[in-house]
Design an enzyme around this catalytic site. Sequence first.
Site, mmCIF file in Angstrom:
data_model
loop_
_atom_site.group_PDB
_atom_site.id
_atom_site.type_symbol
_atom_site.label_atom_id
_atom_site.label_comp_id
_atom_site.label_asym_id
_atom_site.label_seq_id
_atom_site.Cartn_x
_atom_site.Cartn_y
_atom_site.Cartn_z
ATOM 1 N N TYR A 21 34.855 48.833 46.950
ATOM 2 C CA TYR A 21 33.801 49.616 46.306
ATOM 3 C C TYR A 21 32.455 49.407 47.002
ATOM 4 O O TYR A 21 31.428 49.246 46.341
ATOM 5 C CB TYR A 21 33.691 49.257 44.821
ATOM 6 C CG TYR A 21 34.917 49.682 44.056
ATOM 7 C CD1 TYR A 21 35.059 51.020 43.665
ATOM 8 C CD2 TYR A 21 35.948 48.803 43.766
ATOM 9 C CE1 TYR A 21 36.191 51.444 42.997
ATOM 10 C CE2 TYR A 21 37.091 49.219 43.102
ATOM 11 C CZ TYR A 21 37.205 50.543 42.718
ATOM 12 O OH TYR A 21 38.326 50.952 42.074
ATOM 13 N N LYS A 279 48.112 40.377 38.724
ATOM 14 C CA LYS A 279 46.945 39.479 38.758
ATOM 15 C C LYS A 279 47.298 37.986 38.644
ATOM 16 O O LYS A 279 47.620 37.366 39.640
ATOM 17 C CB LYS A 279 45.931 39.932 37.715
ATOM 18 C CG LYS A 279 45.250 41.240 38.158
ATOM 19 C CD LYS A 279 43.893 41.458 37.543
ATOM 20 C CE LYS A 279 43.092 42.477 38.323
ATOM 21 N NZ LYS A 279 43.056 43.808 37.739
#
Length: 429
Positions: A21, A279
């Site tokens: 990002y 995760k």
Amino acid sequence: MSESVSMDLIARDQRAVWHPYASAVETPALFPVRSAAGVRLALTDGRTLIDGMASWWCAIHGYNHPVLNQAVTAQLEDMSHVMFGGLTHQPAIELAELLCALTPESLERVFFSDSGSVAVEVALKMAIQYWQGRGQPRKQKMLALRNGYHGDTLGAMSVCDPVTGMHQLFSDALTTQFFAEAPQTPFGAVCPEHDLASVRTILEQSGDSIAAVIVEPVLQGAGGMRFYSADYLTKLKALCDTHGVLLVFDEIATGFGRTGKLFALEHANVTPDILCLGKALTGGYMTLAATLCTAEIAAGVCASEAGAFMHGPTFMANPLACATALASVRLLLSTSWKRNVTRLETQLRQGLEPARQLAQVADVRCLGATGVIELHNAVDMQQVQPMFVERGVWVRPFGKLVYVMPPYIMSDADTSTLTAAMVDVVRQL
Ligand SMILES: *Cc1c(COP(=O)(O)O)cnc(C)c1O
């Protein structure tokens, strides 16, 4: 290690590397890490930071853990990888058995993949192939919630919140899905039927074309760090059953204790048809994800025209990752993780409470080992990131959210340094 080593690494990074990002033109502030141990990141410039992010929910045991290190080294001696088509191995088998044993009884089959986004793609494809196998090939759409987050690949993106997921940028490339309003009932409260009004309307009108509803149970993560009623999930499951639609739980962020239960679905005692994990699965050591499903889903998928599930990642069930995951999950179960998560919840609540008085703060909330300060306005990352580092902590806000989900082993003293730094930085804004 020194300041000059850091400067050199940053300059080279900015010429060749692209960060998540981030712009590749106006490059972001960067902090090279030399090593990590326990809850601390050691920067190449000599500073150390208390890590509030657990590397995006993953490093639940902290870094450089002797038990996990040992699992990696031992597996390395045998094999680091073999293909999974036609071959199998003990780490994958044992991990699948363990995940089935820890999750609700009817989840019986595990499909391994390499990241959370892919685990979600797998879940969506399973749901579609299931309905093909059951003679309902029109059921190919998904129903997701506003404020949801399910990953960054195109299929996973299609079920992320359309606004925060920036669907308008990819409009022609993304499958259009159905979106219901996000749950409003807070965690711990009984959910009134009207909170599911928009889900119900969509299922009534379009259930024939919907394969599955996908949600993050109890905690909506990257789409807004919102906590909601577990009772919502019970009512959602009933609606799915009424309308003949599958239920997918994305526990990639919430799995392995983060919300105070081993899996967030335990808050509601609801069993989904498909469950995504990722995760913290390997304790943050390696990338690995898993999609679990019931025997009915597996049978339906295999009754479809293909006769098999049409997916197979190259690095599927990577033995190093599976062995590390086994060690990580066993380590978690052998520790008093629940007490640690409860302790962290209390510490985060107390430590972040002073932020509630600040004019720039809209809300302060905690659930399990997750603490959130929501501001009225989005923070300027370039401005705030160095402010945290100066205070000796690693916190990575996004938008209006300054939040932490520390490793479960963080001490009371480090947690209070972390929360004090968060309140102090927010106060300066
Ligand atoms: C992080 C996350 C994903 C995506 O996982 P990746 O490993 O980043 O692809 C999907 N769903 C949820 C709820 C997540 O938090």
